[in-house]
Design an enzyme around this catalytic site. Structure first.
Site, PDB file in Angstrom:
ATOM      1  CB  VAL A  38      61.673  -9.959 -72.540  1.00 23.50           C
ATOM      2  CG1 VAL A  38      62.440 -11.235 -72.395  1.00 23.50           C
ATOM      3  CG2 VAL A  38      61.062  -9.529 -71.231  1.00 23.50           C
ATOM      4  CG  ASP A  39      68.550 -10.071 -72.328  1.00 21.88           C
ATOM      5  OD1 ASP A  39      68.711  -9.516 -71.226  1.00 21.88           O
ATOM      6  OD2 ASP A  39      69.415 -10.786 -72.879  1.00 21.88           O
TER       7      ASP A  39
END
Ligand code: AR6
Length: 185
Positions: A38-39
């Site tokens: 997700v980063d």
């Protein structure tokens, strides 16, 4: 959806980078300079401004320990802000992982409330690359959010955004549609 005081705890399956909320939370690492999962998706969606702001924070205050969070603007995202929260790496459950995960959620909620923000969206922190078991993590996420908003705050919605259908089903046991906790043990 469940309601705690005047705050709704909601559940959505999808991509957190497209959520139309005031602030999205990133499952970051202590180095704050991006990564996978997700980063990576958040940095791609927000554009280079995010990395620049993260570098400035890193230079000012050093690495962000697990259980803590920092905030930047949202760059090109719909969300005005991104809270970069560092969850624990799962080491079998005996190294304080539960409490660190709770602290990661609490720090993020506090940061949003301190800025008077109304809507916040969370991914399932630590349950990807960091290996935290999904069911256990979801219980901690929902319990910590519920406890936080049992006192009045600016928060009107806490949205849990799950990437997979499976993760959605795990959260749905806690945030079912009729307003009760179906499974709270
Ligand atoms: N929207 C919502 N959820 C997502 C998305 C998305 N676009 N992409 C992945 N997920 P992870 P962690 C889910 O690995 O375990 C990074 O490299 C994913 O399915 O992103 O906290 C950081 O830089 C999973 O359920 O975060 C750190 O080094 C959840 O997001 C490290 O990984 C979290 O998975 C952090 O690991």
């Amino acid at each position: 959806m469940i309601k705690v005081g005047s705050t709704s705890l909601t559940l959505v399956q999808g991509d957190i980078t497209t959520q139309d909320v005031d602030v999205i939370v990133n499952a970051a690492n202590s180095g704050l300079l991006g990564g996978g999962g997700v980063d990576g998706a958040i940095h791609r969606g927000a554009g280079p401004q995010l990395l620049e702001e993260c570098r400035t924070i890193l230079a000012r205050q050093g690495e962000c320990p697990p259980g803590h969070a920092v905030i930047t603007g949202g760059g090109r995202l719909k969300a005005r802000f991104v809270i970069h929260a560092v969850g624990p790496i799962w080491r079998g459950g005996t190294q304080g992982e539960d409490e660190i995960l709770a602290s990661t959620y609490r720090s993020s909620l506090q940061m949003a409330a301190d800025r008077g923000l109304g809507r916040i969206a969370f991914p399932s922190i630590s349950t990807g690359a960091y290996g935290f078991p999904m069911e256990r993590a979801s219980r901690i996420a929902v319990a910590t959010a519920s406890a936080f908003v049992s006192a009045p705050s600016s928060l009107i919605e806490i949205r849990f955004v799950t990437f997979s259908r499976n993760d959605y089903a795990v959260y749905a046991l806690l945030l079912n549609r009729d307003g009760t906790h179906a499974n709270h043990t």
